[in-house]
Scaffold this active site. Structure first.
Site, mmCIF file in Angstrom:
data_model
loop_
_atom_site.group_PDB
_atom_site.id
_atom_site.type_symbol
_atom_site.label_atom_id
_atom_site.label_comp_id
_atom_site.label_asym_id
_atom_site.label_seq_id
_atom_site.Cartn_x
_atom_site.Cartn_y
_atom_site.Cartn_z
ATOM 1 C CG ASN A 1 -2.097 1.401 0.926
ATOM 2 O OD1 ASN A 1 -1.592 1.471 0.126
ATOM 3 N ND2 ASN A 1 -2.418 1.181 1.551
ATOM 4 C CG PHE A 2 4.501 2.269 -2.011
ATOM 5 C CD1 PHE A 2 4.342 1.689 -0.785
ATOM 6 C CD2 PHE A 2 4.881 1.717 -2.889
ATOM 7 C CE1 PHE A 2 5.197 0.441 -0.207
ATOM 8 C CE2 PHE A 2 6.133 0.414 -2.824
ATOM 9 C CZ PHE A 2 6.126 0.214 -1.609
ATOM 10 C CB CYS B 1 -2.815 4.746 2.371
ATOM 11 S SG CYS B 1 -4.805 5.813 3.112
ATOM 12 C CB THR C 1 -8.159 6.935 -2.841
ATOM 13 O OG1 THR C 1 -7.123 6.916 -1.723
ATOM 14 C CG2 THR C 1 -9.379 6.335 -2.775
ATOM 15 C CB CYS D 1 -34.006 19.556 -25.047
ATOM 16 S SG CYS D 1 -32.540 18.585 -25.823
ATOM 17 C CB CYS E 1 -27.554 19.815 -29.917
ATOM 18 S SG CYS E 1 -28.790 20.257 -30.370
ATOM 19 C CB CYS F 1 -23.654 24.465 -31.373
ATOM 20 S SG CYS F 1 -22.224 24.615 -32.652
ATOM 21 C CB CYS G 1 -16.210 20.590 -30.795
ATOM 22 S SG CYS G 1 -17.814 20.648 -30.792
#
Lengths: 437, 455
Positions: free
Chosen positions: A136-137, A139, A205, A350, A353, A357, A385
């Site tokens: 464990n290097f 934590c 983590t 909706c 987009c 843009c 893109c």
């Protein structure tokens, strides 16, 4: 039927899904339940040196961020290594391994950065007949303040040194777990490799603060008004982890070094992606902490179904298949031209987009056509893109369509060339090389 | 003697006393905080959102929903109330299924719109529970404005004028303010005295006085109002009710649906309210549905709506029609009333004639049907009663039987504006449309008064 059996640095398990060293693997009770649920292996929660065990905080150990409907997206943890007596752990490890001989049982270790400490603990672990050790290097909280965990993982020379001690003092396979809290993940991986590690596992983590309480102005998780950075994990960290796995997998210095992939793996698909990028197996924690051990059943069934569908017979048919396709930006083909295309039958109008843009990109999507609400890509403006694809709430409504060689790119007014050409040979590049004919 | 449900004729107390509260409970219970946040998260925050275009008061729906999602319900309420001070009631009574929710892109995509109405209720409930006022009054202008009618149009107009610093007096014929919100909607759409709570919330802005029991044409004239005020807003709604024009209409048991609905809303004890065993409701709008469903909920055994055209012509939304059906109301189409069948002046049935469209006109086919009925509710439309406008100096020009106004709500008389159901308006006769009309007329009045009257 696909064969999911795994052989990772000589450690065999019926499937590639291991539980990572973490709270779910702290004692026999949990590990037995995990094996019953179907997990292929576990990495037992990190053991420390002999003596009075560490103590944990007595308040919240976890913080989180959520998506819609409180779906847990990221978890943060300030728990330390096991706070149970070393010998209790060792006895339980030995018994569990005896009970479950077909499952992988690896023991995570973290002792002070002196050779005697490692020399002392290694035989004790060997005696349990565990399958291997994981150093464990990684934590990032608490233990690192005492010169262990990430404090070692962040210094490649220490990594190499400790790995060397372990390899010299045990017959067990050594897996070196790396911290992501470093600017170039290849450095500690190379160091571990140089020290003779059998494998690396990553990521541990990520330093994080999950939130700030705006009434008390204290960071979360909060202990008596104060907070500290904890280790971030869960679905949110997966892209970061996958990049680090890929960087090591494609690094010529560590090519071929086995990798145990960790970081936000929640579904069979996540696992398949990690393995495609070069992971030989995967380790899971947050998904189990969120949903319980049963999630492994979905992972096994899903991976099996996908491998059957695609004709992959064994894990080795999958492992590393995407690695050669990970490259540097400078080698991407600048003659590849794609344009967004909106499927009008799927479009629900909706307008996301358009506004994405219009406000933030290239003004390449209409909002009104002949006075009616209508969203369509203007090819002469579209740079390809992909932002519209990403913000569209409807799957497959907007797709990126490559232009075939020989067709006109209306934006540039140039015909798409049939040949590969990258930045290294581009005329705008001041250090361009002459293109090889 | 049959009791309860099967009592003959028109009788109270058809149900066990405990059942009334259940039957008339909130049609759409409020969302709790988590439910609201989850629902709000479904909103796509559309560009130039169709829901906003469909709202007669143009509430910025994506913005108020995002404010709910981010834990700012008070900010959300402000966004709503800025455009529609009766946003709380509109959240309850708007036919959202034909307005904002009909055009929600998720309705288009999956037949399951974001529940805009319930989210609007959530936010406005939070603000009203805290009595949070968002719109402080401007400095007093000294202008006095009369508003006739304390319904949605009048209240919206009065509030906006009060915010601008004008002093407003509302003249209301009925004993309570609220108009149709108080007297004209089904009880299960606005429970716990919400209509009055909303009136109180609106009045809390200050500068508005309501005079109840004051009817134009009886207690004062329009000429008197114009003489004593700087401007007048007419929002008196529709006082008249269309008659059947059929034989036997005066029989006992025949009643205007609006009166029934008003009586029910005002009743303190629903079990004391008499209802027929067999009820026929004539009409095809919201009033017909509200009357029919409530008749059923009061314990009528058989309730039939008879409408003279087809389903597609009904003014009641599909949702309302389904609500009626779910409550056991039968809806019959293509039949018009011909005659009330009475015995000794008491209704026992109704004779209806089948109808058809012939050459674009609705005609009776000659075939008839008689339905047994103890009670017949007329819900065949309301009309504007212009009589109170006359005899008080120059009268206001009408069009199609209602007050004619321009796009700002100005009538033919200077100083007189009008809005809501009493005007000819392209918009439907909806609460939310009345609110928009009252609000916009207030802006017009304010513009006129500040331009003309600034000292």
């Amino acid at each position: 039927m696909a064969d999911l059996s795994s052989n990772f640095v000589g450690i065999k398990s019926p499937n590639p899904f291991w539980l990572a060293s973490a709270p779910p693997t702290d004692k026999a009770y949990n590990v037995e339940r995990a094996f019953k649920a179907g997990w292929g292996g576990v990495v037992w929660k990190t053991l420390g040196e002999e003596g009075p065990p560490v103590v944990n905080v007595n308040g919240p150990r976890y913080g989180a961020i959520w998506g819609a409907d409180r779906r847990l997206l990221g978890l943060n943890n300030i728990e330390l290594i096991t706070d149970r007596d070393l010998y209790v752990n060792l006895r339980e490890i030995k018994q569990v391994k005896k009970n479950w001989p077909d499952r992988a049982l690896v023991v995570s270790l973290m002792v002070p950065c002196v050779e005697e400490a490692w020399k002392a603990i290694l035989p004790l672990v060997e005696e349990t007949e565990a399958d291997g050790i994981e150093l464990n290097f990684g934590c990032p909280h608490g233990m690192s303040e005492r010169g262990m965990g990430a404090a070692v993982g962040q210094v490649p020379e220490y990594v190499e040194m400790v790995v060397r001690w372990c390899k010299a003092n045990t017959r067990m396979p050594v897996i070196t777990k790396l911290t992501p809290n470093i600017s170039d993940i290849r450095k500690p991986a190379r160091a571990a490799h140089a020290g003779g590690t059998d494998a690396v596992s990553l990521i541990n983590t990520i330093n994080s603060i999950t939130g700030v309480n705006l009434d008390t102005f204290s960071p979360e998780p909060m202990i008596d008004g104060k907070g500290t950075h904890g280790g971030y994990c869960g679905p949110a960290v997966k892209p970061i982890a996958m990049n680090m796995v890929a960087e090591i997998a494609r690094d010529p210095e560590t090519a071929g070094l086995p990798i145990s992939g960790i970081g936000g793996i929640t579904t069979w698909r996540d696992a398949a992606e990690f393995m495609a990028l070069g992971a030989g197996n995967v380790q899971v924690c947050t998904a189990a902490m969120t949903y319980g051990f049963k999630v492994v059943q979905e992972m096994i069934a899903g991976l099996e179904a996908w491998m059957d569908e695609k004709g992959h017979r064994t894990l080795s048919d999958v492992i590393g298949r995407a690695t050669p396709n990970v490259t540097d930006w400078q080698y991407l083909n600048l003659n590849y031209v794609a344009k967004a295309k909106i499927n009008q039958d799927l479009c629900i109008k909706c307008g996301r987009c358009h506004i994405a843009c219009e406000d933030t990109s290239h003004q390449a999507i209409t909002s009104l056509v002949d006075g009616a609400r209508h969203f369509e890509v203007m090819e002469e403006e579209c740079v390809g893109c992909n932002l519209c694809v990403n913000v569209c709430p409807v799957e497959n409504c907007i797709t990126m369509e490559p232009l075939a060689a020989g067709t006109l790119d209306k934006r540039t007014g140039e015909v798409v060339k049939p040949v590969y050409a990258n930045w290294t040979t581009h005329p705008n590049n001041p250090s361009a090389q002459v293109a090889a004919e | 003697m049959a009791a309860g449900l099967f009592k003959e004729g028109i009788a109270p107390g058809r149900l066990p006393t405990t059942q009334y509260a259940d039957n008339f409970s909130d049609l759409h219970p409020p969302l709790d905080r988590h439910e609201a946040v989850v629902e709000a998260d479904r909103c796509y925050f559309c560009y130039d959102a169709p829901c906003m275009q469909a709202c007669p008061t143009s509430i910025d729906i994506p913005l108020f929903i995002r404010q709910i999602a981010t834990g700012n319900p008070l900010g959300s309420a402000k966004t709503i109330l800025e455009q529609n001070i009766l946003g709380g009631m509109c959240a309850r009574v708007c036919p959202t299924e034909t307005l904002c929710e009909e055009v929600c892109v998720r309705e288009v995509a999956e037949g399951k719109p974001v529940q805009i109405g319930r989210l609007q209720r959530y936010a406005t409930d939070v603000a009203m529970a805290q009595d949070k006022q968002f719109f402080p009054r401007a400095a007093p202008t000294g202008k006095k404005i009369a508003v006739v009618g304390a319904g949605p149009a009048g209240l919206a107009c009065a509030h906006r004028l009060a915010v601008k610093g004008h002093d407003v007096t509302i003249y209301e014929a009925k004993p309570k303010a609220g108009g149709l919100n108080e007297y004209g909607i089904a009880a299960y759409k606005s429970v716990d005295g919400f209509a009055q709570a909303e009136v109180d919330y609106i009045l809390a802005v200050g500068g508005i006085t309501i005079q109840n029991g004051k009817a134009m044409g009886r207690d004062f004239t329009l000429a008197e109002l114009t003489a004593s005020h700087d401007a007048v807003f007419l929002g008196m709604g529709l006082a008249g009710v269309n008659a059947l024009g059929g034989e036997g209409e005066e029989a006992q048991g025949v009643r205007d649906a609006v009166d029934f609905i008003a009586e029910l809303r005002q009743a303190s004890d629903l079990s004391s309210l008499p209802i027929g065993r067999r009820v026929v409701v004539l009409g095809g709008g919201m009033t017909a549905i509200d009357a029919a469903v409530q008749a059923k909920l009061l314990g009528a055994e058989e309730v039939t709506i008879c409408y003279r055209r087809g389903k597609e012509s009904m003014n009641a939304s599909t949702y309302e029609q389904d609500l009626a059906a779910a409550n056991g109301v039968t809806i019959r189409h293509w039949m018009q009333p011909k005659r009330i069948v009475g015995v000794n002046g008491v209704t026992v049935g109704i004779e209806l004639e089948y109808t058809a469209v012939d050459g674009g006109r609705l005609v009776g086919t000659g075939e008839t049907l008689t339905l047994a009925a103890d009670q017949v509710f007329k819900a065949i439309g309301q009309s504007f009663d212009a009589a109170p406008l006359n005899g008080s100096g120059p009268s206001v020009v009408l069009e199609k039987g209602r007050i004619k106004v321009d796009e700002e709500g100005r009538t033919s008389m200077s100083k007189v504006w009008a809005g809501g159901d009493c005007v000819v308006d392209a918009r439907e006769d909806l609460t939310v449309a009345a609110v928009a009309a009252g609000r916009d007329a207030a802006e017009s009045i304010h513009r006129t008064l500040t331009a003309n009257g600034r000292a």
